[in-house]
Design a protein around this motif. Sequence first.
Motif, PDB file in Angstrom:
ATOM      1  N   TYR B  88      27.304  26.823  31.430  1.00 46.11           N
ATOM      2  CA  TYR B  88      27.505  26.197  32.653  1.00 46.11           C
ATOM      3  C   TYR B  88      26.969  24.894  32.680  1.00 46.11           C
ATOM      4  O   TYR B  88      25.580  24.751  32.357  1.00 46.11           O
ATOM      5  N   ASP B  89      27.691  23.874  33.068  1.00 47.50           N
ATOM      6  CA  ASP B  89      27.202  22.427  33.029  1.00 47.50           C
ATOM      7  C   ASP B  89      26.824  22.169  34.385  1.00 47.50           C
ATOM      8  O   ASP B  89      27.320  21.794  35.107  1.00 47.50           O
ATOM      9  N   TRP B  90      25.333  22.078  34.520  1.00 44.84           N
ATOM     10  CA  TRP B  90      24.543  21.896  35.989  1.00 44.84           C
ATOM     11  C   TRP B  90      24.821  20.551  36.311  1.00 44.84           C
ATOM     12  O   TRP B  90      24.609  20.220  37.612  1.00 44.84           O
ATOM     13  N   ARG B  91      25.076  19.696  35.504  1.00 49.17           N
ATOM     14  CA  ARG B  91      25.404  18.245  35.763  1.00 49.17           C
ATOM     15  C   ARG B  91      26.541  18.137  36.714  1.00 49.17           C
ATOM     16  O   ARG B  91      26.597  17.413  37.829  1.00 49.17           O
ATOM     17  N   ASP B  92      27.571  18.801  36.349  1.00 53.39           N
ATOM     18  CA  ASP B  92      28.964  18.716  37.108  1.00 53.39           C
ATOM     19  C   ASP B  92      28.883  19.784  38.432  1.00 53.39           C
ATOM     20  O   ASP B  92      29.727  19.752  39.090  1.00 53.39           O
ATOM     21  N   SER B  93      27.773  20.387  38.490  1.00 57.42           N
ATOM     22  CA  SER B  93      27.591  21.385  39.665  1.00 57.42           C
ATOM     23  C   SER B  93      27.771  20.769  41.137  1.00 57.42           C
ATOM     24  O   SER B  93      27.289  19.996  41.138  1.00 57.42           O
ATOM     25  N   SER B  94      28.572  21.623  41.933  1.00 56.38           N
ATOM     26  CA  SER B  94      28.667  20.945  43.202  1.00 56.38           C
ATOM     27  C   SER B  94      27.472  21.744  44.132  1.00 56.38           C
ATOM     28  O   SER B  94      27.714  21.729  45.370  1.00 56.38           O
ATOM     29  N   LEU B  95      26.877  22.454  43.626  1.00 60.22           N
ATOM     30  CA  LEU B  95      25.715  23.181  44.229  1.00 60.22           C
ATOM     31  C   LEU B  95      24.718  22.555  44.975  1.00 60.22           C
ATOM     32  O   LEU B  95      24.503  21.489  44.540  1.00 60.22           O
ATOM     33  N   GLU B  96      24.501  23.119  46.028  1.00 63.19           N
ATOM     34  CA  GLU B  96      23.165  22.169  46.806  1.00 63.19           C
ATOM     35  C   GLU B  96      21.981  22.572  45.870  1.00 63.19           C
ATOM     36  O   GLU B  96      21.918  23.441  45.297  1.00 63.19           O
ATOM     37  N   ASP B  97      20.912  21.414  46.213  1.00 63.37           N
ATOM     38  CA  ASP B  97      19.741  21.684  45.657  1.00 63.37           C
ATOM     39  C   ASP B  97      19.071  23.055  45.953  1.00 63.37           C
ATOM     40  O   ASP B  97      18.648  23.794  45.007  1.00 63.37           O
ATOM     41  N   GLU B  98      19.363  23.409  47.399  1.00 59.57           N
ATOM     42  CA  GLU B  98      18.701  24.760  47.585  1.00 59.57           C
ATOM     43  C   GLU B  98      19.421  25.908  47.011  1.00 59.57           C
ATOM     44  O   GLU B  98      18.746  26.959  46.711  1.00 59.57           O
ATOM     45  N   ASP B  99      20.658  25.688  46.703  1.00 54.44           N
ATOM     46  CA  ASP B  99      21.373  26.788  45.954  1.00 54.44           C
ATOM     47  C   ASP B  99      20.806  27.118  44.496  1.00 54.44           C
ATOM     48  O   ASP B  99      20.507  28.170  43.871  1.00 54.44           O
ATOM     49  N   ILE B 100      20.539  25.787  43.778  1.00 55.26           N
ATOM     50  CA  ILE B 100      20.052  25.717  42.587  1.00 55.26           C
ATOM     51  C   ILE B 100      18.669  26.558  42.590  1.00 55.26           C
ATOM     52  O   ILE B 100      18.188  27.294  41.802  1.00 55.26           O
ATOM     53  N   VAL B 101      17.840  26.170  43.438  1.00 55.04           N
ATOM     54  CA  VAL B 101      16.558  26.737  43.568  1.00 55.04           C
ATOM     55  C   VAL B 101      16.656  28.106  43.764  1.00 55.04           C
ATOM     56  O   VAL B 101      15.718  29.049  42.929  1.00 55.04           O
ATOM     57  N   ASP B 102      17.561  28.694  44.464  1.00 53.14           N
ATOM     58  CA  ASP B 102      17.556  30.085  44.827  1.00 53.14           C
ATOM     59  C   ASP B 102      17.966  30.753  43.692  1.00 53.14           C
ATOM     60  O   ASP B 102      17.697  31.795  43.113  1.00 53.14           O
ATOM     61  N   TYR B 103      19.044  30.044  42.972  1.00 49.84           N
ATOM     62  CA  TYR B 103      19.318  30.703  41.654  1.00 49.84           C
ATOM     63  C   TYR B 103      18.377  30.893  40.652  1.00 49.84           C
ATOM     64  O   TYR B 103      18.292  32.099  39.944  1.00 49.84           O
ATOM     65  N   LEU B 104      17.778  29.984  40.429  1.00 53.25           N
ATOM     66  CA  LEU B 104      16.431  29.929  39.374  1.00 53.25           C
ATOM     67  C   LEU B 104      15.587  30.901  40.086  1.00 53.25           C
ATOM     68  O   LEU B 104      15.025  31.747  38.898  1.00 53.25           O
ATOM     69  N   VAL B 105      15.186  31.027  41.150  1.00 53.02           N
ATOM     70  CA  VAL B 105      14.155  32.143  41.696  1.00 53.02           C
ATOM     71  C   VAL B 105      14.712  33.352  41.240  1.00 53.02           C
ATOM     72  O   VAL B 105      14.328  34.604  41.024  1.00 53.02           O
ATOM     73  N   ASN B 106      15.856  33.767  41.805  1.00 57.74           N
ATOM     74  CA  ASN B 106      16.605  34.995  41.635  1.00 57.74           C
ATOM     75  C   ASN B 106      16.756  35.377  40.106  1.00 57.74           C
ATOM     76  O   ASN B 106      16.904  36.546  39.900  1.00 57.74           O
ATOM     77  N   ASP B 107      17.046  34.324  39.391  1.00 57.83           N
ATOM     78  CA  ASP B 107      17.167  34.610  37.887  1.00 57.83           C
ATOM     79  C   ASP B 107      15.909  35.156  37.373  1.00 57.83           C
ATOM     80  O   ASP B 107      16.189  35.239  36.070  1.00 57.83           O
ATOM     81  N   GLY B 108      15.014  35.108  37.842  1.00 61.21           N
ATOM     82  CA  GLY B 108      13.557  35.400  37.300  1.00 61.21           C
ATOM     83  C   GLY B 108      12.844  34.255  36.784  1.00 61.21           C
ATOM     84  O   GLY B 108      12.101  34.656  35.603  1.00 61.21           O
ATOM     85  N   VAL B 109      12.970  32.850  36.929  1.00 66.98           N
ATOM     86  CA  VAL B 109      12.283  32.077  36.270  1.00 66.98           C
ATOM     87  C   VAL B 109      10.745  32.281  36.599  1.00 66.98           C
ATOM     88  O   VAL B 109      10.389  32.512  37.714  1.00 66.98           O
ATOM     89  N   THR B 110       9.780  32.456  35.835  1.00 65.03           N
ATOM     90  CA  THR B 110       8.485  32.349  36.227  1.00 65.03           C
ATOM     91  C   THR B 110       7.700  31.270  36.418  1.00 65.03           C
ATOM     92  O   THR B 110       7.815  30.240  35.570  1.00 65.03           O
ATOM     93  N   LEU B 111       6.628  31.371  36.928  1.00 69.76           N
ATOM     94  CA  LEU B 111       5.805  30.379  36.936  1.00 69.76           C
ATOM     95  C   LEU B 111       5.141  29.785  35.834  1.00 69.76           C
ATOM     96  O   LEU B 111       5.169  28.592  35.488  1.00 69.76           O
ATOM     97  N   GLU B 112       5.293  30.552  34.924  1.00 71.36           N
ATOM     98  CA  GLU B 112       4.837  30.365  33.561  1.00 71.36           C
ATOM     99  C   GLU B 112       5.615  29.204  32.692  1.00 71.36           C
ATOM    100  O   GLU B 112       5.196  28.291  32.166  1.00 71.36           O
ATOM    101  N   GLU B 113       6.876  29.562  32.855  1.00 74.04           N
ATOM    102  CA  GLU B 113       7.959  28.790  32.417  1.00 74.04           C
ATOM    103  C   GLU B 113       7.983  27.286  32.935  1.00 74.04           C
ATOM    104  O   GLU B 113       8.333  26.669  32.345  1.00 74.04           O
TER     105      GLU B 113
END
Lengths: 176, 121
Positions: B88-113
């Motif tokens: 998935y090419d995130w540069r061409d994503s039409s997602l809003e910033d908040e959607d990207i944040v939600d995606y990362l949080v729900n995808d389980g990105v950790t504080l350590e990462e």
Amino acid sequence: MAAVQTMEDIFNQIVKENSEKLYWHVRRMVNSHEDADDLLQDIFLKVWTALPSYRGEAQLGTWVWRIATNETLNFLRREKVRAAIRLSSPDMEMERKIMADPYFNGTAAEREFAKAVAKLPDKQRQVFIMRWWDELPYEQISEISGTSIGALKASYHIAREKIEAALNLKADELSK
Amino acid sequence: MTKNTDIRVPDGYFSDLQERLLTIPEAKSPRRVHLAPYFAYAASIAVLVLAGTFILRRTAVTPEEESSSEWSYLSYLAQSLDPDGATYDWRDSSLEDEDIVDYLVNDGVTLEELVSYEENH
């Protein structure tokens, strides 16, 4: 002959006995009505799906609280990640929520108290909230958290000292 | 200090909440889930593979891509940390910033990462 309780009956009883108490606990932990409402639904969904595996090793209420407190800590962990992605600090986010809460009904002193509590580490805050607002006995908090009563008393004592220090600092700032 | 008088809830909230919670059994039937030991091993292996993937993905972004003006902080973060980033090419994503944040949080990105990412960039 006693009527046989179905899984739904037990779940309904859990909801009736615990939803309001858990709401106040979760609300204090997350400092937002909307977040508390969302989280409550996740918690009770988890309770429902885990109900078949309940073996009676703990009181039903304690078991439900254990799920709720774990889910709340997981939620707060995700919120910390969210704050880090936004290059913000979790403390600032929490303070922003307290300041912006449309359902806050208290005095300025109570708001400062809530802000001081929000600055405690999550697990210490959980213990403090369970004692101060939820008024749970240490024995039950110990069963919920799996922490010894001695450690819980120490945690509560330290939390009170930190809150007092934060409130004194604020009072000093205001008097200058 | 009085207790639970400083915060309130919308009128009728608790009866509405109970009504909503009581519909959960209708929507979801409980299933007993037992993780067999080999599942636990499989999960551990999956975590190791994912960790390796994260490292490879981080190094997979070329300097040209890195310097591209289309990379926002969030899209670059997502491309670097998301296990599906390669497809998935995130540069061409039409997602809003908040959607990207939600995606990362729900995808389980950790504080350590995230800490590790900040330290390496």
